[in-house]
Design a protein around this motif. Sequence first.
Motif, PDB file in Angstrom:
ATOM      1  N   UNK A 185       0.906  10.761  -7.912  1.00 24.11           N
ATOM      2  CA  UNK A 185       0.213  11.279  -6.741  1.00 24.11           C
ATOM      3  C   UNK A 185       1.206  11.195  -5.592  1.00 24.11           C
ATOM      4  N   UNK A 186       1.638  12.385  -5.104  1.00 24.85           N
ATOM      5  CA  UNK A 186       2.667  12.442  -4.066  1.00 24.85           C
ATOM      6  C   UNK A 186       3.841  11.530  -4.415  1.00 24.85           C
TER       7      UNK A 186
ATOM      8  N   UNK B 262       0.810  -1.221   0.000  1.00 25.73           N
ATOM      9  CA  UNK B 262       0.000   0.000   0.000  1.00 25.73           C
ATOM     10  C   UNK B 262       0.837   1.262   0.000  1.00 25.73           C
ATOM     11  N   UNK B 263       2.169   1.143   0.114  1.00 27.58           N
ATOM     12  CA  UNK B 263       2.980   2.340   0.314  1.00 27.58           C
ATOM     13  C   UNK B 263       2.737   3.361  -0.798  1.00 27.58           C
ATOM     14  N   UNK B 264       2.311   4.529  -0.382  1.00 29.00           N
ATOM     15  CA  UNK B 264       2.092   5.602  -1.348  1.00 29.00           C
ATOM     16  C   UNK B 264       0.825   5.452  -2.160  1.00 29.00           C
ATOM     17  N   UNK B 265       0.054   4.400  -1.927  1.00 28.30           N
ATOM     18  CA  UNK B 265      -1.155   4.180  -2.724  1.00 28.30           C
ATOM     19  C   UNK B 265      -2.285   5.064  -2.212  1.00 28.30           C
ATOM     20  N   UNK B 266      -3.065   5.587  -3.147  1.00 29.64           N
ATOM     21  CA  UNK B 266      -4.210   6.403  -2.778  1.00 29.64           C
ATOM     22  C   UNK B 266      -5.247   5.564  -2.026  1.00 29.64           C
ATOM     23  N   UNK B 267      -5.403   4.314  -2.445  1.00 32.88           N
ATOM     24  CA  UNK B 267      -6.380   3.425  -1.805  1.00 32.88           C
ATOM     25  C   UNK B 267      -5.672   2.181  -1.297  1.00 32.88           C
TER      26      UNK B 267
END
Lengths: 478, 478
Positions: free
Chosen positions: B350-351, B262-267
């Motif tokens: 995204x970021x 999930x690292x850095x994931x929006x969801x």
Amino acid sequence: MSTLPSAQPRPVPTAHNRRTVARRLAESARIVPDLAKFDQAFKETRESVSTATETVPLDRLNRWHYDRNSGFIVHESGGFFSVEGLQVKSPGAAEHWGQPIINQPETGILGFLVREIDGIPHFLTQLKAEPGNRNGLQLSPTVQATRSNYTGIHGGRRVPYLEFFQDPARRRIIADVRQSEQGTRFLRKRNRNMVVETSEPVTAQDGFVWLTLGQLHRLLAVEDLVNMDTRSVLACLPLENDDPSGDGAGTLPSPEHAAALDRGALHPMEDVLSWITEARTRHEMRVRTVRLDDLDQWEFSGGRLRHLAGRKFEVIGVRVEAVGREVAQWDQPMFQDTSPGLLALTVTRIHDVPHVLMQVRAEPGLGDAAELAPTVQCTPDDYAQLPPDERPPLLDLVQSARADDIRFDAELSDEGGRFYHTGSRHLVIETEWLPEPPDFRWLTLRQLEELTRHNHYLTMEARSVLACLRSLPQGGLI
Amino acid sequence: MSTLPSAQPRPVPTAHNRRTVARRLAESARIVPDLAKFDQAFKETRESVSTATETVPLDRLNRWHYDRNSGFIVHESGGFFSVEGLQVKSPGAAEHWGQPIINQPETGILGFLVREIDGIPHFLTQLKAEPGNRNGLQLSPTVQATRSNYTGIHGGRRVPYLEFFQDPARRRIIADVRQSEQGTRFLRKRNRNMVVETSEPVTAQDGFVWLTLGQLHRLLAVEDLVNMDTRSVLACLPLENDDPSGDGAGTLPSPEHAAALDRGALHPMEDVLSWITEARTRHEMRVRTVRLDDLDQWEFSGGRLRHLAGRKFEVIGVRVEAVGREVAQWDQPMFQDTSPGLLALTVTRIHDVPHVLMQVRAEPGLGDAAELAPTVQCTPDDYAQLPPDERPPLLDLVQSARADDIRFDAELSDEGGRFYHTGSRHLVIETEWLPEPPDFRWLTLRQLEELTRHNHYLTMEARSVLACLRSLPQGGLI
């Protein structure tokens, strides 16, 4: 393109993730409050809710009839489900057979609502009467509903707590995965297995009780009490990894993400996935729905649809009188097994890591050919007269297990909405390491957990007995 | 039970795992040797292998006929595939339609054989002529075969290199997963997408070439050259994680296994899986095969099966003369699109983490209701006359992208064994962050990789254009 609009959303925080949830659930599993309050609620509900079921001939059911055009047994509304014929051809060409099967195209929700009470996650459990239950009430997930239930085709009442499963703003997802129903009885049927947590205040209505995971585990061992849907959902929960060197706690000794999943596993995950893919491709059956009166080996007699050799199961009719349920009286077809089933898992430590022996098994109603089934899944009576080499692998070993090696042993029911007085003995047995028969593999609990995150890897029967195994400390290993 | 038999097998070594393989494949992607040798082999093969295809009326096909009993178009052997009618009802009740569909129940193998040459993994690529190809030869996986091909029903020759895909002792699995074919054209069709590596010496026979992943990526940008099956398989490869703080290299900053994904994931992944599960349940269509002559909006005229409004596609007949292929002459039905398709992915950071905008899309032929499709998947001509609010989300944005933002743009073919002169424009476009329309989510490349390890999450169209995106350095982000 390197500047970003300020409206860009933030990535998810990683603090609340699957492993954190798994630790909180493991804590809930260690807490087993006294069950006196549960016993009281159960007793009260049994007094106010009851289902009386009598068998009636299939051709005398109200609002159900045999449709001469399709050759299926259908409801006059066209809804609910139908009983159809299925012609099955195995890839080996020689083997083919026909059987009745349930076609219920809509996906239902089997969902548990979880909420913290005194800091411990509790599961809102429904005390639910189903017409096929041998004993009246069983423990069901909070919501157990088909679309017909909640869109009103049933003519029934609103489904309590459904809003938490439908409105994302009111809960956080713990598990949400489509899983198969029994592939020998249902044609490509899936249910949505859900566990959601809310922080809103929630009151248990009449007929509902809050239980810790530890209490649910304790009750699993009681004959015919925890229903099949509950077992199915419990098998999909995140699992805490007990291994202190593992990925669940402490620091990872290895930088490899994939390695974490494979640590101590006899077979790496890539090989496990390939094994399933290969078996699905090799075992793929050709199935075709046919008229019930085109099934060679089945006859309609005595108001039932029976196999000529009297094996496997029958389709019967029932009339249900329910008090305290949505609709007071209805008829329906049901399936009844002619003798009890056996679902067994063998478990062992391989170099200190618990492993479970699973088989990959093709069934005609599965949506993708084959799934993982327990070590043994059969109706023992079907094999009682056969020589040992024609019996399923490990059936004899499991049936002759020493009492000392039996970690779990309970008769548990199939779903009481479709199956009449039908169930299986659920067994978990600790063994030594055993060589893997063809189509069998030893998998770790961690690998099985990863597979239950995804759709359609484990059969209903596998999830049912896996829930029993997971109810035991250390997966039943002493 | 704590003592173990000495015959107990050792757990797998973790040194050779998915991430190691991903790093070696990333190395292969960075190596792009001169393509002169490939060009020479392509030229030579084109001279010795050719396929001449002419259209013939459907009712004049040798060995194929319209079966009056079933209402399907079938081969006289009962093998290969059949063209059937499909009646489709959306859950919204109002929407329903009929269409012809291909029913080919057997699962084929699409497989690449990989071997190290000078320390770099190379892919054994077949130069394959298919009757529907606009340009004769295209690049195919090493093996592209249905069971009919390799069990001889076709009357053809042995399939070269098949042994590496069938004999576990001769290879190591890199990827092995069942994936759907186009859900608007095939009824529940799956293929086994495989990549296997061998250390045995292997010679490239005539019509085969060894290519690095970098060379394959370079050739992907050439119009109608890399075939659909190759794109499908390439999308299933393990992916190196470029993020130096990620799980692919260095040490994990967090003990959490799930967090790595999930690292850095929006969801978070749990929400992604839940989103797919929910959409599958909500969009589930009811489908039923029917006679072709029961399809309202379709007529047989001019030797073809056509839609009355002239939309979407036609079923045509072709006669094939092949030189250098297994069988010299045959007839078959094929599907032909009436105008080209568009498959587009939008990508953004995204970021600092690359994300791709995916939609969840229901199609009647998918085995489990809905899968992830590209940002845009449509036939633009179908919408040319409609007002903007009736056009698919983001179609206008994608079609009006500035040249500077287009990272990939090539016309690529559908599979030439079933589709005649049919293909789609494949587009990858860098955009700013865009709000997610209903049924759309921004996912990371790492999340998409995890989903392609498992069955039936990404449509054929999604895999096809994802392979294009993955051929670009940094996923196309500048």
